[in-house]
Design a protein around this motif. Sequence first.
Motif, PDB file in Angstrom:
ATOM      1  N   LEU A  75       0.531  -1.702  -0.114  1.00 36.27           N
ATOM      2  CA  LEU A  75       0.098  -0.113  -0.026  1.00 36.27           C
ATOM      3  C   LEU A  75       0.938   1.271   0.112  1.00 36.27           C
ATOM      4  N   TRP A  76       1.976   1.245   0.885  1.00 33.78           N
ATOM      5  CA  TRP A  76       2.375   2.560   0.901  1.00 33.78           C
ATOM      6  C   TRP A  76       3.204   2.958  -0.664  1.00 33.78           C
ATOM      7  N   ASP A  77       3.655   1.882  -1.151  1.00 35.88           N
ATOM      8  CA  ASP A  77       4.383   2.026  -3.044  1.00 35.88           C
ATOM      9  C   ASP A  77       3.181   2.418  -3.055  1.00 35.88           C
ATOM     10  N   LEU A  78       1.778   1.921  -3.624  1.00 38.13           N
ATOM     11  CA  LEU A  78       0.207   2.702  -4.013  1.00 38.13           C
ATOM     12  C   LEU A  78       0.694   4.333  -3.641  1.00 38.13           C
ATOM     13  N   CYS A  79       0.647   4.740  -2.305  1.00 37.66           N
ATOM     14  CA  CYS A  79       0.679   5.783  -2.059  1.00 37.66           C
ATOM     15  C   CYS A  79       1.835   6.622  -2.735  1.00 37.66           C
ATOM     16  N   TYR A  80       2.577   6.275  -2.890  1.00 39.98           N
ATOM     17  CA  TYR A  80       3.777   6.460  -3.717  1.00 39.98           C
ATOM     18  C   TYR A  80       3.244   7.269  -4.775  1.00 39.98           C
ATOM     19  N   ARG A  81       2.515   6.629  -5.712  1.00 37.29           N
ATOM     20  CA  ARG A  81       2.139   6.475  -6.499  1.00 37.29           C
ATOM     21  C   ARG A  81       1.325   7.478  -6.620  1.00 37.29           C
ATOM     22  N   ILE A  82       0.583   7.903  -5.649  1.00 34.05           N
ATOM     23  CA  ILE A  82      -0.797   8.885  -5.926  1.00 34.05           C
ATOM     24  C   ILE A  82      -0.230  10.216  -5.827  1.00 34.05           C
TER      25      ILE A  82
END
Length: 137
Positions: A75-82
Amino acid sequence: MNPSDLPPVPPSLNELSEWQLAELVLMQPALIRLVDQLRKHLETSDWKDASIEVQDLPHYKICLEKSGQRFEVNLWDLCYRICAQDLQPSATPDTSSVDPSLLDEAGEIDWQRIDYKANAVVAQTLRELDESLTQPN
């Protein structure tokens, strides 16, 4: 604080001040909207969430299941993408910068923009996982 004292950032943003902005201001709102968008998408799809794990902070992972297969998503990787501007899974992280549209003119968080990007990232992630199910091993 010395930049060498900071932990590595996955993905690394190209400016320390941008990294600090993402970490201190944007990542928590991104995580909040991401989890809500995941919930919405999972309610209307064949994907099922098996579990959410919190490993050594800040590693939040969700295990998703479909058709008997299980996938772990950071999820943290997805947050960086956001939070990042133009950061797609195939992009080079070193060329990424924080998306300035996530803050309004007064420097306040633009929750609608973060929600929009969270929705797009979740939809893209589930689409990629669906595609991986149809690919031969």
